[in-house]
Write a protein that holds these residues in place. Structure first.
Motif, PDB file in Angstrom:
ATOM      1  N   GLU A   1      64.153  39.039  64.144  1.00 29.85           N
ATOM      2  CA  GLU A   1      63.500  39.001  62.906  1.00 29.85           C
ATOM      3  C   GLU A   1      62.244  37.649  62.820  1.00 29.85           C
ATOM      4  O   GLU A   1      61.412  38.027  62.877  1.00 29.85           O
TER       5      GLU A   1
ATOM      6  N   THR B   1      67.683  30.800  58.451  1.00 25.38           N
ATOM      7  CA  THR B   1      67.122  32.291  58.108  1.00 25.38           C
ATOM      8  C   THR B   1      67.854  33.311  57.759  1.00 25.38           C
ATOM      9  O   THR B   1      69.354  33.150  58.646  1.00 25.38           O
TER      10      THR B   1
ATOM     11  N   GLY C   1      68.552  36.549  59.207  1.00 25.62           N
ATOM     12  CA  GLY C   1      68.258  37.742  60.025  1.00 25.62           C
ATOM     13  C   GLY C   1      70.167  37.583  61.524  1.00 25.62           C
ATOM     14  O   GLY C   1      70.320  36.701  60.610  1.00 25.62           O
TER      15      GLY C   1
ATOM     16  N   ALA D   1      62.822  43.406  70.781  1.00 23.02           N
ATOM     17  CA  ALA D   1      61.417  42.789  69.258  1.00 23.02           C
ATOM     18  C   ALA D   1      60.652  42.878  70.162  1.00 23.02           C
ATOM     19  O   ALA D   1      59.574  42.803  70.119  1.00 23.02           O
TER      20      ALA D   1
END
Lengths: 349, 386
Positions: A26, A18, A20, A70
């Motif tokens: 993310e 990924t 991120g 997050a």
């Protein structure tokens, strides 16, 4: 003490890489939104938060602190973290609900293995004075374990290929799986060795991913899920780290945890086996017969996000209950070299 | 069903030094564990589970060291949990162990926390610069010094307060046979003459960097009842977290600490902590954090914590002795520092604090914080059942 239920589960797509950050934000934000939607809960309804991750995997100190971004953790939250697979974070949250202090908990795990060389990073879990300096990597150690079983006649390379073929075929129906496909066990055996006697299909892929579960006290679970998955048993044990001091073709810690929770009448099991031969060890340790459906999701062999894959096994087992496909499901998580530490949970409708 | 009673049955710690090269990590842990098990009068067969905590693995250069330490921890064949919540981890680890008993799952749990900084280099471990994160580049002191300056500006505290705390804690440490720094002859004047490291924090107002470990055995009501001289009963626990940075964040008096304290006092049934708590072990790595946390915890109104310190009321014999063991300013094995606060509070109410025993201590606070003043863990323990 009161029972606890799984009422929501989501996971990020299992992918090789990924873009991120290594703190998982993310990957986590979208799946938090999914479990809120599933359960109708929001951030302010969550009584306790607990996560599992590794600073070494992230290549930095305190990666879990950044992961808190997050959540949007203000006003402040009641929160904890384990440096383990998030299945053990779920255990800590399960304890917290059982004390009566809170009624709900959100548990998450994340791992971005693409940021480093996973098999070498995991070598740093070994005894730092006598073993790690030799850099035996995680695939090499699993290869030694597989070799012991082959030499003792416990399994054959064909048995291993059949585990891989079944897992990949099941993953065809799992849109979040990293690896899938229909193979003939015999075809797979024509592939070259990666770490003799292991071939590519015997080894879980290197995966970036994350998973999240919401737990609730059983008496409130019906508010959040149509068919909550009640945790009727959860136990974990650890074995000696000394690879030469235990029979690597068995898993005494899994056996003990399985005995403690009781595995009778289980219809389906999600086993956290990052290598094909380890599934065979786990099935024997848990006394799972041929009538028990193993890893309908495809299992860790088709997507193995470090520090989240064990939690995802519990989530996949809960999915079997949520959907009505099973009344009693088993979930297993592992940590450490050669199945050193194991957790077993039983979920029921 | 209500939460089960839980109590500290015994405690143990290592001699803390900057480099414990005489022992491996396993040896360091066993030094604390063996003392705690002796103090608790338990055998290995009495231990149902083990909970271990430490700060970042990069501090030793070993990934998840509890895996390779499982045999030394006596955990083989048992449940083992590893907690990591930054600097508050020693406290959080004790709270996880307590929850194993409070939930009715286990009867006796061994909990241990450690740091062996000499195995690696903590400054290196803290200096990795991940993307999108502003580097601190000056260690923990550089990070916290602006918060201290802000506290002084907001409260109008006289500039010698930090030195009063440092001299008091180091003198207390000289009464503690396990302390890393034992400076019986230190004075406020000597502290004020030491070099400024991060304005206004001087060298003598800074915690040392230590190797060390701390362990406790936590048991259920029956186990607590059996402790000779009385166990330390857990009256209340609290943990809170907030993000490192966001617009409008108050880093001097963080909301997470205020919320944790409010929840703690509520659970303990305490309305006036200054009168109802007999002694407090508070995580003070830089001297000025004593008055800052006295306010954050609600012992004093905002802006007035320094008055308690200045009046000598936080010294042994004062109204609220703070860190009679010498505190983090005398020993700082990072991952264990929080558990040391929790266990020193337990020792006080068990009457086992030796030369730094607070007379008549019946209820004590153990406190830990971590990260950028954003992780808080605390408990109240008492000589009587809650």
């Amino acid at each position: 003490m009161r029972d606890v239920a799984v009422v929501g589960f989501a996971q990020a797509p299992n992918v090789r890489s990924t873009p991120g950050t290594t703190n998982g934000v993310e990957m986590l934000v979208p799946i938090f939104a999914q479990v809120y939607e599933q359960t109708g809960l929001s951030k302010s309804d969550i009584g306790f938060w607990c996560s599992g991750s590794s600073d070494y995997l992230a290549g930095r100190a305190f990666s879990f602190i950044s992961a808190v971004d997050a959540i949007g953790a203000f006003p402040p939250i009641n929160e904890s973290h384990v440096e383990m697979d998030a299945a053990w974070a779920l255990y800590e949250a399960w304890l917290k609900i059982r004390t009566g202090e809170v009624d709900t908990a959100l548990v998450y795990g994340f791992g971005k293995s693409s940021a480093g060389n996973l098999r070498r990073t995991l070598a740093l879990q070994l005894d730092p004075y006598t073993v790690a300096p030799l850099w035996p990597d995680s695939v090499g150690i699993a290869g030694l374990q597989a070799r012991l079983g082959l030499d003792s006649g416990k399994w054959s390379e064909k048995d291993l290929a059949e585990v891989a073929a079944r897992s990949r075929a099941d993953a065809v129906g799992n849109p979040l799986a990293q690896v899938s496909g229909t193979h003939d066990g015999a075809d797979l055996l024509e592939a070259p060795y990666v770490a003799d006697p292991l071939r590519a299909h015997d080894i879980a892929p290197v995966t970036d991913g994350a998973a999240v579960i919401i737990l609730a006290a059983a008496e409130r679970a019906a508010e959040y899920a149509r068919r909550p998955a009640i945790i009727t048993g959860i136990e974990h044990r650890i074995d000696s780290p000394v690879l030469g001091a235990r029979d690597l073709t068995r898993s005494p810690s899994t056996e003990a945890a399985g005995r403690a929770v009781g595995t009778g009448d289980v219809e389906v099991a999600e086993l956290h086996a990052p290598f094909t031969h380890q599934e065979l060890i786990l099935r024997e340790a848990l006394g799972l017969g041929d009538d028990v459906r193993i890893n309908p999701s495809g299992g860790a062999l088709t997507g193995n996000p470090m520090f989240a894959a064990g939690l995802a096994r519990i989530g996949e087992a809960a999915n079997q209950i949520f959907s009505g496909r099973a009344r009693k499901a088993l979930a297993h998580a592992t940590s450490g070299p050669a199945l050193q530490q194991n957790l077993v949970a039983v979920l029921e409708a | 069903m209500a939460k089960q009673l839980a109590a500290v049955l015994g405690t143990g710690q290592t001699h803390h030094r900057s480099k414990r090269t005489d022992v491996s990590m396993a040896g360091l842990l066993r030094e604390a564990i063996d003392r705690a098990m002796t103090d608790a009068q338990v055998e290995w067969r009495d231990i149902d589970a083990v909970v271990i905590g430490k700060a970042p693995d990069l501090f030793e250069g070993v990934m998840m060291p509890e895996l390779s330490l499982a045999d030394a921890l006596g955990a083989t064949g048992k449940p083992l949990l590893r907690v990591h919540t930054a600097g508050s981890v020693g406290g959080s680890t004790a709270l996880v162990a307590a929850s194993m008993v409070q939930s009715g799952v286990h009867r006796r749990v061994l909990t241990v926390a450690f740091e062996k900084q000499s195995e690696s280099n903590a400054m290196w471990a803290l200096s990795i610069t991940p993307p999108f994160t502003m580097p601190v580049g000056a260690g923990a002191g550089g990070y916290f010094a602006p918060h201290v300056r802000s506290y002084i500006r907001r409260s109008g505290a006289p500039e010698h307060i930090g030195a009063v705390v440092a001299a008091k804690d180091r003198q207390n440490g000289s009464r503690n046979p396990y302390a890393h720094l034992r400076q019986a002859d230190i004075t406020v004047e000597k502290v004020r003459a030491s070099q400024v490291l991060w304005d206004p924090i001087r060298y003598d107002e800074t915690c040392p960097s230590s190797d060390g470990a701390c362990a406790m055995v936590i048991g259920d009501e029956a186990a607590g009842d059996a402790v000779e001289g009385g166990a330390a009963w857990i009256h209340a626990t609290a943990m809170r977290t907030e993000p490192t940075t966001f617009a409008g964040r108050d880093q001097v008096n963080p909301q997470a600490g205020q919320d944790a304290a409010a929840a703690l006092w509520r659970e303990a049934g305490i309305t006036d902590p200054l009168h109802e708590i007999d002694t407090a072990e508070i995580y003070v790595p830089f001297s000025w954090f004593e008055p800052m946390w006295l306010e954050n915890l609600g012992f004093m109104p905002e802006g007035e914590g320094w008055k308690l310190t200045e009046a000598g009321d936080t010294a042994l014999g004062g109204r609220l002795p703070v860190n009679p063991s010498g505190g983090v300013l005398s020993s700082n094995p990072i991952g264990a520092s929080g558990m040391l606060r929790f266990s020193e509070a337990a020792k006080q109410v068990m009457g086992r604090a030796g030369d730094y025993q607070v007379d008549g201590a019946r209820r004590a606070l153990g406190h830990a914080y971590g990260g950028g003043s954003q992780y808080f863990a605390m408990w109240v323990v008492g000589a009587g059942k809650p």
